[in-house]
Design a protein around this motif. Sequence first.
Motif, mmCIF file in Angstrom:
data_model
loop_
_atom_site.group_PDB
_atom_site.id
_atom_site.type_symbol
_atom_site.label_atom_id
_atom_site.label_comp_id
_atom_site.label_asym_id
_atom_site.label_seq_id
_atom_site.Cartn_x
_atom_site.Cartn_y
_atom_site.Cartn_z
ATOM 1 N N PRO A 1 -5.883 4.300 2.080
ATOM 2 C CA PRO A 1 -6.670 5.253 1.289
ATOM 3 C C PRO A 1 -8.167 5.041 1.453
ATOM 4 C CG PRO A 1 -5.810 3.507 -0.118
ATOM 5 C CD PRO A 1 -5.204 3.300 1.235
ATOM 6 N N THR A 2 -8.892 6.143 1.611
ATOM 7 C CA THR A 2 -10.347 6.100 1.712
ATOM 8 C C THR A 2 -10.948 6.901 0.561
ATOM 9 O OG1 THR A 2 -10.385 8.041 3.156
ATOM 10 C CG2 THR A 2 -10.262 5.888 4.225
ATOM 11 N N GLY A 3 -12.271 6.913 0.498
ATOM 12 C CA GLY A 3 -12.939 7.706 -0.536
ATOM 13 C C GLY A 3 -12.625 7.260 -1.945
ATOM 14 N N ARG A 4 -12.406 5.968 -2.160
ATOM 15 C CA ARG A 4 -12.095 5.354 -3.460
ATOM 16 C C ARG A 4 -10.717 5.721 -3.991
ATOM 17 N NH1 ARG A 4 -15.779 6.094 -8.066
ATOM 18 N NH2 ARG A 4 -15.258 3.993 -8.718
ATOM 19 N N VAL A 5 -9.866 6.282 -3.141
ATOM 20 C CA VAL A 5 -8.491 6.551 -3.567
ATOM 21 C C VAL A 5 -7.728 5.243 -3.754
ATOM 22 C CG1 VAL A 5 -6.338 7.731 -2.937
ATOM 23 C CG2 VAL A 5 -8.524 8.827 -2.506
ATOM 24 N N GLY A 6 -8.281 4.143 -3.250
ATOM 25 C CA GLY A 6 -7.709 2.823 -3.483
ATOM 26 C C GLY A 6 -7.658 2.450 -4.960
ATOM 27 N N ARG A 7 -8.320 3.226 -5.811
ATOM 28 C CA ARG A 7 -8.222 2.997 -7.264
ATOM 29 C C ARG A 7 -6.848 3.373 -7.794
ATOM 30 N NH1 ARG A 7 -12.637 6.806 -9.433
ATOM 31 N NH2 ARG A 7 -11.884 7.947 -7.610
ATOM 32 N N VAL A 8 -6.128 4.268 -7.080
ATOM 33 C CA VAL A 8 -4.865 4.783 -7.619
ATOM 34 C C VAL A 8 -3.649 4.541 -6.730
ATOM 35 C CG1 VAL A 8 -6.000 6.555 -9.003
ATOM 36 C CG2 VAL A 8 -5.317 7.087 -6.663
ATOM 37 N N ARG A 9 -3.855 4.095 -5.483
ATOM 38 C CA ARG A 9 -2.701 3.818 -4.625
ATOM 39 C C ARG A 9 -3.115 2.901 -3.477
ATOM 40 N NH1 ARG A 9 0.320 7.614 -0.974
ATOM 41 N NH2 ARG A 9 0.615 5.589 0.005
ATOM 42 N N GLY A 10 -2.088 2.299 -2.862
ATOM 43 C CA GLY A 10 -2.305 1.487 -1.683
ATOM 44 C C GLY A 10 -2.052 2.306 -0.431
ATOM 45 N N GLY A 11 -1.784 1.609 0.674
ATOM 46 C CA GLY A 11 -1.617 2.276 1.947
ATOM 47 C C GLY A 11 -0.272 2.958 2.119
ATOM 48 N N LEU A 12 -0.142 3.652 3.257
ATOM 49 C CA LEU A 12 1.116 4.297 3.596
ATOM 50 C C LEU A 12 2.231 3.260 3.626
ATOM 51 C CD1 LEU A 12 2.112 7.180 4.580
ATOM 52 C CD2 LEU A 12 2.063 6.191 6.875
ATOM 53 N N SER A 13 3.406 3.651 3.128
ATOM 54 C CA SER A 13 4.527 2.724 3.115
ATOM 55 C C SER A 13 5.822 3.517 3.202
ATOM 56 C CB SER A 13 4.522 1.873 1.841
ATOM 57 O OG SER A 13 5.002 2.642 0.738
ATOM 58 N N VAL A 14 6.923 2.814 3.298
ATOM 59 C CA VAL A 14 8.218 3.488 3.354
ATOM 60 C C VAL A 14 8.461 4.317 2.088
ATOM 61 C CG1 VAL A 14 9.600 1.638 2.307
ATOM 62 C CG2 VAL A 14 10.622 3.088 4.070
ATOM 63 N N MET A 15 7.811 3.950 0.981
ATOM 64 C CA MET A 15 7.971 4.713 -0.262
ATOM 65 C C MET A 15 7.436 6.138 -0.151
ATOM 66 S SD MET A 15 7.949 1.329 -1.260
ATOM 67 C CE MET A 15 6.396 0.763 -1.895
ATOM 68 N N ASP A 16 6.504 6.365 0.795
ATOM 69 C CA ASP A 16 5.973 7.713 0.988
ATOM 70 C C ASP A 16 6.993 8.656 1.607
ATOM 71 O OD1 ASP A 16 2.999 7.898 0.298
ATOM 72 O OD2 ASP A 16 3.083 6.017 1.410
ATOM 73 N N PHE A 17 8.082 8.113 2.108
ATOM 74 C CA PHE A 17 9.062 8.926 2.828
ATOM 75 C C PHE A 17 10.391 9.049 2.084
ATOM 76 C CE2 PHE A 17 6.200 6.974 5.933
ATOM 77 C CZ PHE A 17 5.707 8.108 6.562
ATOM 78 N N VAL A 18 10.437 8.565 0.850
ATOM 79 C CA VAL A 18 11.671 8.666 0.068
ATOM 80 C C VAL A 18 11.384 9.271 -1.291
ATOM 81 C CG1 VAL A 18 12.733 6.663 1.187
ATOM 82 C CG2 VAL A 18 11.441 6.342 -0.938
ATOM 83 N N LYS A 19 12.453 9.753 -1.921
ATOM 84 C CA LYS A 19 12.399 10.215 -3.305
ATOM 85 C C LYS A 19 13.228 9.258 -4.144
ATOM 86 C CE LYS A 19 14.074 13.833 -1.494
ATOM 87 N NZ LYS A 19 14.767 15.100 -1.196
ATOM 88 N N VAL A 20 12.670 8.818 -5.239
ATOM 89 C CA VAL A 20 13.417 7.996 -6.194
ATOM 90 C C VAL A 20 13.935 8.936 -7.277
ATOM 91 C CG1 VAL A 20 13.324 6.086 -7.831
ATOM 92 C CG2 VAL A 20 11.985 5.983 -5.703
ATOM 93 N N ILE A 21 15.245 9.174 -7.268
ATOM 94 C CA ILE A 21 15.861 10.130 -8.186
ATOM 95 C C ILE A 21 16.588 9.354 -9.286
ATOM 96 C CG2 ILE A 21 17.530 12.009 -8.387
ATOM 97 C CD1 ILE A 21 17.084 12.500 -5.347
ATOM 98 N N THR A 22 16.238 9.628 -10.533
ATOM 99 C CA THR A 22 16.870 8.907 -11.642
ATOM 100 C C THR A 22 18.208 9.545 -12.013
ATOM 101 O OG1 THR A 22 15.599 10.203 -13.235
ATOM 102 C CG2 THR A 22 14.688 8.072 -12.573
ATOM 103 N N VAL A 23 19.102 8.715 -12.543
ATOM 104 C CA VAL A 23 20.467 9.140 -12.875
ATOM 105 C C VAL A 23 20.814 8.651 -14.281
ATOM 106 C CG1 VAL A 23 22.907 8.960 -12.235
ATOM 107 C CG2 VAL A 23 21.151 8.996 -10.442
ATOM 108 N N GLN A 24 21.503 9.501 -15.047
ATOM 109 C CA GLN A 24 21.954 9.131 -16.396
ATOM 110 C C GLN A 24 23.412 9.546 -16.559
ATOM 111 O OE1 GLN A 24 18.673 11.087 -18.799
ATOM 112 N NE2 GLN A 24 17.984 11.100 -16.666
ATOM 113 N N GLU A 25 24.239 8.627 -17.028
ATOM 114 C CA GLU A 25 25.666 8.899 -17.198
ATOM 115 C C GLU A 25 26.109 8.404 -18.577
ATOM 116 O OE1 GLU A 25 29.956 7.666 -15.134
ATOM 117 O OE2 GLU A 25 28.067 7.102 -14.174
ATOM 118 N N TYR A 26 26.817 9.293 -19.332
ATOM 119 C CA TYR A 26 27.271 8.962 -20.686
ATOM 120 C C TYR A 26 28.789 9.125 -20.807
ATOM 121 C CZ TYR A 26 22.574 8.962 -22.737
ATOM 122 O OH TYR A 26 21.280 8.660 -23.072
#
Length: 422
Positions: free
Chosen positions: A361-386
């Motif tokens: 990240p440039t332009g002070r975006v380092g205040r809110v995130r780090g560099g490119l990572s494998v997390m940029d290419f996935v979706k974390v989908i939450t699941v709830q079961e009752y």
Amino acid sequence: MKLVKTYGRTAKIAAALIASIEQRGAVSTARVEPVVRRILADVRKSGDTAVKKYAAKFDSLKKNQPLLVTREEMQAAWEATAPELQAAMMVARGNILAFAEAQLPKEWSISTADGVKTGQIIRPLGSVGCYVPGGRYPLPSTLLMTVTPAQVAGVERIVVCSPKPARETLAAAYLAGVNEFYRIGGAQAIAALAYGTALMQPVNKIVGPGNLFVTAAKQLVSTECGIDMPAGPTEIVVTSDQGYAPGIAADLVAQAEHDPETLAVLITSNEVLAKEVATEVKLQAKDNKLAKQSLTAQGAIFITKTIAEARDLTNRLAPEHLTVDSAADLKWVQNAGSVFVGDYAPQSMGDYISGPNHVLPTGRVGRVRGGLSVMDFVKVITVQEYTRKGLGKLGPHAIALATAEGLTGHARSVSVRMRSTR
């Protein structure tokens, strides 16, 4: 490089310079935004015709040269690559691969009450566009840095765009197994990736570094297509009070040769070190025209009154690359894209071979995130079961909250299931 103290007679000068550096991201892209908007609109309207027009104008695309690079071209480039460079690319890809695999988030579930299971599942993005700059220098390393974590994530369609792709970049694409590669760059490539054309289907997300035009284009298309971050002209900050002056200067010069817009900064409370680095930078940049240009325009050495002030200033600037003296310094680092520790960790190792991503990240975006990572290419989908028992346990609490908010339909959706005899 400008050398100023943040205290005493130069305090106001230093404060003004720091303020301008803090505004670097928004101010820089604003300069090119009108031009970028016109290119984006043209590509959206005219598709491949506009893309080819700009590729011919800016990327030296020949009249009958196809935009799509074939696997045969990539293979020929790989086979024409010197064995030592092939070996270096394979080592780099192996390290990037291992790092991305370690980063990959895991699926898990927990039970917060009897009959209740919550957790997360991981799914890759369907498609990504990897932008690989190709202007002043070939950047096969950027191809490996963007494509490899996407592959680890399991992305099905990976598209590479690079203007005037050098043989080394094509060779890296062959090594990485790239199947869709277009010889286009700039804002027109970002537009094609985001909006799609007859030749190129749009992608879900665009990643990769670029110049101000690419960065502005990514920000403008982000309402229709995901992007990783503004990853514009390179930034380096070295915060040191006991570092090796020739090594610090070498890092400053190395990053400065990327782009005339590079930001290169040393922050120290050690005035002797500051002057030694200033002398070394002048000596080492003497025959490096581009580095000399960017260091003259954007290079700065800040001498602070205390070590604590140096650390505070570092976090305010939120640099893309940060070098510190020792592992103990990591405790105070809050904002940075990637951190390099000690005299034996030149930032160039991170650019090529270490494994952590060099798209940062440039332009002070380092205040809110780090560099490119494998997390940029996935979706974390939450699941709830009752189960019935679980709903009976937590349902009354949900009903109480829904009632307090006046959302009777929400309360009823819970209570009707609690009364069900199915």
